[in-house]
Write a protein that holds these residues in place. Structure first.
Motif, PDB file in Angstrom:
ATOM      1  N   HIS A 135       1.487  15.597   7.687  1.00 13.30           N
ATOM      2  CA  HIS A 135       1.287  14.648   6.592  1.00 13.30           C
ATOM      3  C   HIS A 135       2.588  13.879   6.398  1.00 13.30           C
ATOM      4  CE1 HIS A 135      -1.188  13.338   3.207  1.00 13.30           C
ATOM      5  NE2 HIS A 135      -0.116  13.395   2.437  1.00 13.30           N
ATOM      6  N   VAL A 136       2.536  12.534   6.596  1.00 14.76           N
ATOM      7  CA  VAL A 136       3.753  11.710   6.514  1.00 14.76           C
ATOM      8  C   VAL A 136       3.591  10.687   5.395  1.00 14.76           C
ATOM      9  CG1 VAL A 136       5.358  10.257   7.804  1.00 14.76           C
ATOM     10  CG2 VAL A 136       3.958  11.934   9.026  1.00 14.76           C
ATOM     11  N   PRO A 137       4.240  10.884   4.237  1.00 12.51           N
ATOM     12  CA  PRO A 137       4.152   9.890   3.160  1.00 12.51           C
ATOM     13  C   PRO A 137       4.821   8.573   3.580  1.00 12.51           C
ATOM     14  CG  PRO A 137       5.017  11.986   2.354  1.00 12.51           C
ATOM     15  CD  PRO A 137       5.048  12.049   3.852  1.00 12.51           C
ATOM     16  N   ASP A 161       8.179   7.441   2.651  1.00 17.48           N
ATOM     17  CA  ASP A 161       8.144   7.487   1.190  1.00 17.48           C
ATOM     18  C   ASP A 161       8.533   8.885   0.730  1.00 17.48           C
ATOM     19  OD1 ASP A 161       7.754   6.691  -1.403  1.00 17.48           O
ATOM     20  OD2 ASP A 161       5.593   7.041  -1.394  1.00 17.48           O
ATOM     21  N   GLN A 162       9.199   8.961  -0.413  1.00 16.16           N
ATOM     22  CA  GLN A 162       9.616  10.222  -1.015  1.00 16.16           C
ATOM     23  C   GLN A 162      10.453  11.034  -0.015  1.00 16.16           C
ATOM     24  OE1 GLN A 162       5.964  11.971  -2.387  1.00 16.16           O
ATOM     25  NE2 GLN A 162       5.512  10.297  -3.791  1.00 16.16           N
ATOM     26  N   ALA A 163      10.052  12.269   0.259  1.00 18.38           N
ATOM     27  CA  ALA A 163      10.821  13.130   1.166  1.00 18.38           C
ATOM     28  C   ALA A 163      10.186  13.172   2.549  1.00 18.38           C
ATOM     29  CB  ALA A 163      10.915  14.542   0.584  1.00 18.38           C
ATOM     30  N   TRP A 176       0.852  -1.198   0.000  1.00 14.72           N
ATOM     31  CA  TRP A 176       0.000   0.000   0.000  1.00 14.72           C
ATOM     32  C   TRP A 176       0.883   1.243   0.000  1.00 14.72           C
ATOM     33  CZ3 TRP A 176      -0.765   4.078   3.407  1.00 14.72           C
ATOM     34  CH2 TRP A 176      -1.999   4.752   3.352  1.00 14.72           C
ATOM     35  N   LYS A 177       0.452   2.278  -0.652  1.00 19.97           N
ATOM     36  CA  LYS A 177       1.163   3.569  -0.644  1.00 19.97           C
ATOM     37  C   LYS A 177       0.174   4.666  -0.290  1.00 19.97           C
ATOM     38  CE  LYS A 177       4.134   5.136  -3.639  1.00 19.97           C
ATOM     39  NZ  LYS A 177       4.848   5.463  -4.892  1.00 19.97           N
ATOM     40  N   ASN A 236      11.919  13.058   7.502  1.00 18.41           N
ATOM     41  CA  ASN A 236      11.929  13.901   8.701  1.00 18.41           C
ATOM     42  C   ASN A 236      10.614  13.800   9.473  1.00 18.41           C
ATOM     43  OD1 ASN A 236      14.521  14.779   8.171  1.00 18.41           O
ATOM     44  ND2 ASN A 236      13.860  16.617   7.063  1.00 18.41           N
ATOM     45  N   ALA A 237       9.492  13.898   8.754  1.00 25.38           N
ATOM     46  CA  ALA A 237       8.190  13.810   9.411  1.00 25.38           C
ATOM     47  C   ALA A 237       7.977  12.420  10.009  1.00 25.38           C
ATOM     48  CB  ALA A 237       7.076  14.135   8.411  1.00 25.38           C
ATOM     49  N   TYR A 238       8.452  11.394   9.307  1.00 28.33           N
ATOM     50  CA  TYR A 238       8.346  10.012   9.802  1.00 28.33           C
ATOM     51  C   TYR A 238       9.107   9.867  11.115  1.00 28.33           C
ATOM     52  CZ  TYR A 238       8.826   4.871   9.685  1.00 28.33           C
ATOM     53  OH  TYR A 238       8.797   3.532   9.989  1.00 28.33           O
TER      54      TYR A 238
END
Length: 317
Positions: free
Chosen positions: A15-17, A115-117, A5-6, A120-122
């Motif tokens: 918002h954390v991708p 995912d992606q950038a 899943w993405k 940091n948020a993760y």
């Protein structure tokens, strides 16, 4: 790992991708049904009983049976539109303590990676959850199936576990034959608690194995190698009639071996010899004779020694 899943984790305005990967795998040994006449695997076909024809996937819709034999139909686009937004976002609703969730709610565990950038948020969400000791309760849709989920920290990774909705848990009142108002024997209860205490140990998941799967794999290897297989008959089970005897036997089986001091540590033997020790102090020269005599009774040869001393003293003067 294969990406399941993405989407993104959303809490507040953050918002954390993320990407999702399955944290577990099914290791059940898969077997096919075989036609034992010719040895061919049996195939399953999608067949319409009314038209008596095989049906391709392109001709299949989804339907809900609202009455016996009556269905409302949905095509693929309708179902995808219904879950379009939900499939892309893991929306954290609340933060709670893990111990507040009963294990019956948990379904399947997945790992989440940035995912992606979103690194940091993760990391920010992971560290904030680690220090607060909380887990996030969220909603997620995977493969058109909506469910609740618990997001928590596992070492240096965020994990998400799908959990059932409350109305998906069957009430305990539906379980038949539950005992009611039965009195527990105090002695049996004490022994049962003692057995639980002796069997208690820290949880070490690596020591548990699937004995059935390992045994089946061994049988498969033997059959492939052409070996003859003979299985020992299972030991017949006996009904436990005396619960106290069963508890006692279980406790004895796990009880550590204790050392017995034995009869040598008994005190009465020492007390019988104390009077003889006192006589030896008042008559020091009697000790060698007593030692030679062993356990025999004292002889009259002990007494003449003092007489020789008194007879020798006047000659010295």
């Amino acid at each position: 790992m294969h990406t399941v899943w993405k989407g993104a984790i959303s809490f507040g305005l953050v918002h954390v991708p993320v990407k999702m990967f399955s944290a577990t795998e099914d290791k059940d040994i898969s077997m096919k049904y075989i036609h034992n006449v010719c040895g061919s695997p049996i195939s399953y076909v999608r067949r319409c009983p009314a038209c008596e024809v095989d049906v391709n996937w392109e001709e299949i819709s989804r339907g809900y049976e609202y009455e016996k034999g009556k269905y409302v139909l949905f095509d693929k686009d309708e179902l995808e539109q219904l879950s379009a937004h939900a499939e892309k976002t893991i929306n954290i609703i609340d933060f709670v303590d893990l111990k507040e969730i009963d294990p019956i709610y948990f379904q399947k565990t997945y790992y989440l990676s940035p995912d992606q950038a979103g690194g940091n948020a993760y990391q920010l969400l992971l560290e904030a959850m680690r220090q607060s000791g909380k887990i996030g309760i969220a909603k997620i849709a995977i493969r058109s199936k909506s469910s609740l989920a618990a997001i928590r920290v596992m070492e240096g990774c965020l994990a998400i576990e799908t959990i059932f909705y409350p109305d998906e848990i069957r009430p305990i009142s539906q379980v038949p034959n539950l005992p009611e108002n039965l009195q527990v024997n105090d002695k049996e209860l004490t022994m049962a608690k003692m057995l639980i205490e002796q069997l208690s140990t820290p949880f070490e998941p690596e020591k548990y194995t699937d004995d059935y799967r390992e045994g089946l794999l061994h049988l498969i290897e033997q059959k492939v190698a052409g070996e003859e297989i003979s299985l020992a008959p299972a030991k017949p089970e006996t009904n436990v009639i005396d619960l106290m005897a069963a508890l006692q036997a279980s406790i004895e089986a796990v009880k550590p071996v204790a050392t017995d001091p034995g009869p040598a540590a008994a005190a009465p033997a020492k007390r019988t010899r104390k009077p003889a020790a006192k006589k030896a102090k008042t008559e020091p020269e009697a000790a060698p004779a007593a030692a030679d005599a062993g356990t025999a009774t004292p002889t009259v040869a002990v007494k003449p020694k003092p007489k020789r001393r008194t007879a020798a003293k006047p000659e010295a003067k």
